[in-house]
Design an enzyme around this catalytic site. Structure first.
Site, PDB file in Angstrom:
ATOM      1  N   SER A 164      34.806  64.115  29.109  1.00  0.00           N
ATOM      2  CA  SER A 164      33.347  65.133  29.444  1.00  0.00           C
ATOM      3  C   SER A 164      32.122  64.062  29.126  1.00  0.00           C
ATOM      4  CB  SER A 164      33.417  66.498  28.432  1.00  0.00           C
ATOM      5  OG  SER A 164      32.818  67.366  28.912  1.00  0.00           O
ATOM      6  N   ASP A 169      37.582  70.057  32.892  1.00  0.00           N
ATOM      7  CA  ASP A 169      37.254  69.160  31.508  1.00  0.00           C
ATOM      8  C   ASP A 169      38.598  68.454  30.836  1.00  0.00           C
ATOM      9  OD1 ASP A 169      36.517  68.687  28.895  1.00  0.00           O
ATOM     10  OD2 ASP A 169      34.186  69.429  29.834  1.00  0.00           O
TER      11      ASP A 169
END
Length: 253
Positions: free
Chosen positions: A42, A154
């Site tokens: 991320s 993610d």
């Protein structure tokens, strides 16, 4: 037995708290140490890509600190996500002279969550922009990213502190974690609630992190900053720098 790398750097997810990563890395560079391999997810994958591409923490800060999240993020009708990271790949292509992960100056692993297979993957090759975008796509907030006919979101969903791919290859490993889960009283909007829910679901293997990490940095006041706030870049950078400076006093150079 001789390890493949001297220093490994692991960068957690955490939205705009990623500016803390930059401060920590600035303190590391001041110590005279640069990572030989990086693993991130991320926000950590974004910072990791820029560092691996040869950018300094200060250069990265200058690219992103002026409202970068809103500039490169767009609200849209929520069919597959509330927001879109339309500009992130453009920034990566403009600022980093590498089309693929393997073209970077420093080896990089990016954790992504494979929606089709329900597993975490650690990418160290492939299209840089697409993979970093996928690693940064928090479910619900952002739509999945399609790569080679599979959908990814993610990496923090399944491993928010991705020490796994480098845990056995480094003499020392530095971990920067900007998303510890501590009590919180209020939530201003659905975005804050959704992002908080996501990180509550993150089940990082902290036992493994503590087993293999040489240093784990989790700034004490990090919870004062929302993961989508764009107004505290300087404070976050300084928070990371101060935490890093204290943590690296006895680090082997």
């Amino acid at each position: 037995m001789t390890k493949k790398y001297k220093t490994g750097l692991v960068l957690s997810g955490g939205g705009t708290r990623g500016f803390v990563h930059l401060g920590i890395i600035a303190a590391l560079y001041e110590k005279g140490i640069k990572p030989d391999v990086i693993s991130g997810t991320s926000a950590g994958s974004i910072v990791g890509a820029f560092i691996a591409g040869g950018k300094s923490p200060e250069e990265i800060y200058s690219v992103f600190h002026k409202g970068w999240f809103l500039k490169y993020t767009k609200f849209h009708i929520p069919v597959d996500g509330l927001l879109r990271l339309d500009g992130l790949k453009k920034v990566i292509r403009k600022e980093i002279q590498a089309n693929t992960i393997e073209d970077l100056k420093i080896p990089l692993f990016v954790s992504v969550s494979n929606l089709n297979r329900g597993i975490v993957e650690y990418k160290n090759s492939g299209p840089l922009g697409d993979i970093v975008l996928a690693s940064s796509s928090i479910p619900i907030l952002f739509p999945p990213v399609k790569i080679n006919d599979e959908f990814f979101v993610d990496g923090g969903l399944m491993d928010n502190i991705p020490i796994e791919p480098i845990k056995n290859d480094c003499e020392q490993i530095i971990v920067s974690n900007v998303t510890p889960i501590n009590p919180r009283k209020n939530f201003k909007n659905i975005i804050q609630a959704a992002s908080r829910t996501f990180y509550m679901c993150v089940k990082a293997n902290m036992q493994q992190v503590h087993e293999y990490a040489t240093i784990i940095i989790e700034p004490d006041t990090i919870d004062n900053f929302d993961i989508l706030s764009i107004g505290h870049a300087k404070e976050l950078f300084e928070l990371g720098y101060n935490a890093g400076s204290n943590a690296f006093k006895n680090l082997d150079t």
